[in-house]
Design an enzyme around this catalytic site. Sequence first.
Site, PDB file in Angstrom:
ATOM      1  N   SER A  47       0.835  -1.192   0.000  1.00 38.51           N
ATOM      2  CA  SER A  47       0.000   0.000   0.000  1.00 38.51           C
ATOM      3  C   SER A  47       0.875   1.250   0.000  1.00 38.51           C
ATOM      4  O   SER A  47       1.570   1.503  -0.977  1.00 38.51           O
ATOM      5  CB  SER A  47      -0.978  -0.056   1.177  1.00 38.51           C
ATOM      6  OG  SER A  47      -1.976   0.936   1.052  1.00 38.51           O
ATOM      7  N   ASP A  76      -4.490   9.070  -0.374  1.00 39.81           N
ATOM      8  CA  ASP A  76      -4.476   9.398   1.051  1.00 39.81           C
ATOM      9  C   ASP A  76      -4.629  10.898   1.280  1.00 39.81           C
ATOM     10  O   ASP A  76      -4.156  11.712   0.485  1.00 39.81           O
ATOM     11  CB  ASP A  76      -3.164   8.936   1.701  1.00 39.81           C
ATOM     12  CG  ASP A  76      -3.044   7.433   1.773  1.00 39.81           C
ATOM     13  OD1 ASP A  76      -4.077   6.744   1.702  1.00 39.81           O
ATOM     14  OD2 ASP A  76      -1.914   6.952   1.906  1.00 39.81           O
ATOM     15  N   HIS A 103      -4.851  -0.853  -4.425  1.00 37.30           N
ATOM     16  CA  HIS A 103      -6.294  -0.985  -4.207  1.00 37.30           C
ATOM     17  C   HIS A 103      -7.123  -0.553  -5.413  1.00 37.30           C
ATOM     18  O   HIS A 103      -8.339  -0.503  -5.324  1.00 37.30           O
ATOM     19  CB  HIS A 103      -6.749  -0.205  -2.960  1.00 37.30           C
ATOM     20  CG  HIS A 103      -5.825  -0.334  -1.797  1.00 37.30           C
ATOM     21  ND1 HIS A 103      -5.639  -1.522  -1.130  1.00 37.30           N
ATOM     22  CD2 HIS A 103      -5.010   0.581  -1.193  1.00 37.30           C
ATOM     23  CE1 HIS A 103      -4.756  -1.332  -0.155  1.00 37.30           C
ATOM     24  NE2 HIS A 103      -4.358  -0.073  -0.176  1.00 37.30           N
TER      25      HIS A 103
END
Length: 189
Positions: free
Chosen positions: A132, A147, A169
């Site tokens: 990630s 983010d 993702h």
Amino acid sequence: SQSPASMPVARSLLMSNCTEPGTDKFMGWCREEVTEFLEGRSVAILPYATPRDSQVSYAEELAEKLSAIGITSEYIPISDSTTRDVARLHQAAIFLPGGNTHRLLQTLQEFGLPDVIGNKVESGDLFYIGSSAGAIVACPTIATTNDYPVVPVRSIRAINLVPFQIKPHFGNSSADSAAYQHKMDINHY
């Protein structure tokens, strides 16, 4: 800065995540690849994408999970000796797990670690595992992160281990998985 021809792609293992959304099985889907990649190397955990007050507990949790799958690890805490501690690693691997990409890059920049890590991986002395946020900072920049910028970074320039950008993702069409990840993000921060 490294040229694409010299980039150590083979010494970097980048993952979207360590668990499948909705499960708690650590590295269930990638255990074999991780074990083969490490070839018995110990792993230094750099959980700097999480808030500083939760890094010790997160590192302990990761160490326990790594131990359960036969991987020896150590935690390198943030301190006056962080840069030296990373630089002293020899024929080992580092693991930068997920969390907030901006927080991770800010901490790496604070200690001059993008160049230290990049040079050690390029020389073959260090293997890199990122999931990630840890996968994003292995790229030339953190431009692909979704983010929140919870902390400022000096620049979006990252470690530059691979000549491409990663979007962890991405492409998960399951609304349940997206909702799960969103809930995890909110609960974490």
